[in-house]
Motif scaffolding. Structure first.
Motif, mmCIF file in Angstrom:
data_model
loop_
_atom_site.group_PDB
_atom_site.id
_atom_site.type_symbol
_atom_site.label_atom_id
_atom_site.label_comp_id
_atom_site.label_asym_id
_atom_site.label_seq_id
_atom_site.Cartn_x
_atom_site.Cartn_y
_atom_site.Cartn_z
ATOM 1 N N PHE A 57 4.112 0.852 -3.095
ATOM 2 C CA PHE A 57 3.190 1.157 -2.005
ATOM 3 C C PHE A 57 3.900 1.726 -0.781
ATOM 4 O O PHE A 57 3.251 2.187 0.148
ATOM 5 N N ARG A 78 5.816 4.330 -1.187
ATOM 6 C CA ARG A 78 6.044 5.723 -1.579
ATOM 7 C C ARG A 78 4.716 6.423 -1.868
ATOM 8 O O ARG A 78 4.278 6.465 -3.011
ATOM 9 N N PRO A 79 4.071 6.973 -0.845
ATOM 10 C CA PRO A 79 2.813 7.695 -1.088
ATOM 11 C C PRO A 79 3.051 8.877 -2.023
ATOM 12 O O PRO A 79 4.118 9.499 -2.002
ATOM 13 N N TYR A 129 -0.234 6.316 -4.790
ATOM 14 C CA TYR A 129 1.153 5.903 -4.610
ATOM 15 C C TYR A 129 1.941 6.155 -5.897
ATOM 16 O O TYR A 129 1.380 6.126 -6.998
ATOM 17 N N SER A 132 -2.657 -2.120 0.905
ATOM 18 C CA SER A 132 -1.894 -2.485 -0.295
ATOM 19 C C SER A 132 -1.779 -4.002 -0.435
ATOM 20 O O SER A 132 -1.645 -4.514 -1.530
#
Length: 175
Positions: free
Chosen positions: A102, A104-105, A112, A161
């Protein structure tokens, strides 16, 4: 530079649908340990004209050691407990897992970075302790990595998240 919290990497378990129906990727809650080991296979040799040893990595055998407190209702824990308690073998003990970062978009902006993989559930200990009913074991790799994007399907509340309950997974070829 920002510190990435362990809680920003969440695992989701492919809970099988009734009678082989659709798999729902449900957040793995209640785990007190869930650590990954890469378990590399190495090819090591020393050549006669060199003073050092050369090592190459020739394979990986990823695994996760896990421990969880049994809580109800919880579809993930119920399914894993049924596998362990029922001493299920072969394909009956294999499930899909999705690891979502979460922090790392996805490049496309929606979702993600995520990795899906299939593991065998190998139970080890049941009831170790006096406070809560606990289960422990190891997830051993059964497939290669499929990289993709996870999107939040159902948040518990708020849509963050931290509150996500289920996700959908789209592999890289679908992106």
């Amino acid at each position: 530079m920002a510190l990435v919290l362990r809680a920003d990497r969440k695992m989701f378990y492919g809970v099988p649908g009734k009678s082989g129906g659709t798999v729902t990727y449900t957040r793995m809650k209640g785990f007190t340990a869930l650590s990954e080991s890469k378990n590399p296979t190495e090819y090591s040799r020393k050549y006669v004209d060199e003073t050092f040893e050369t090592v190459d990595v020739t394979g990986m055998s990823s695994s996760y050691d896990f421990t969880f407190d049994m809580m109800t209702p919880n579809a993930v824990l119920d399914d894993i407990a049924a596998i362990i308690d029922g001493e299920k073998l072969g394909e009956d003990a294999v499930r899909e897992f999705v690891c979502v970062d979460f922090h790392r978009p996805a490049e496309e902006g929606a979702g993600y970075h995520a990795v899906k993989r299939t593991y065998s559930i190998i139970g080890d200990t049941v009831g170790d302790g006096t406070d809560a009913l606990t289960y422990s074991g190891t997830l051993r790799v059964q497939s290669t990595i499929t990289e993709g994007v996870a999107t939040i399907a159902t948040p518990a509340s708020g849509g963050t998240s931290e509150n996500v309950e289920t996700i959908t997974f789209s592999d890289g070829s679908e992106a």
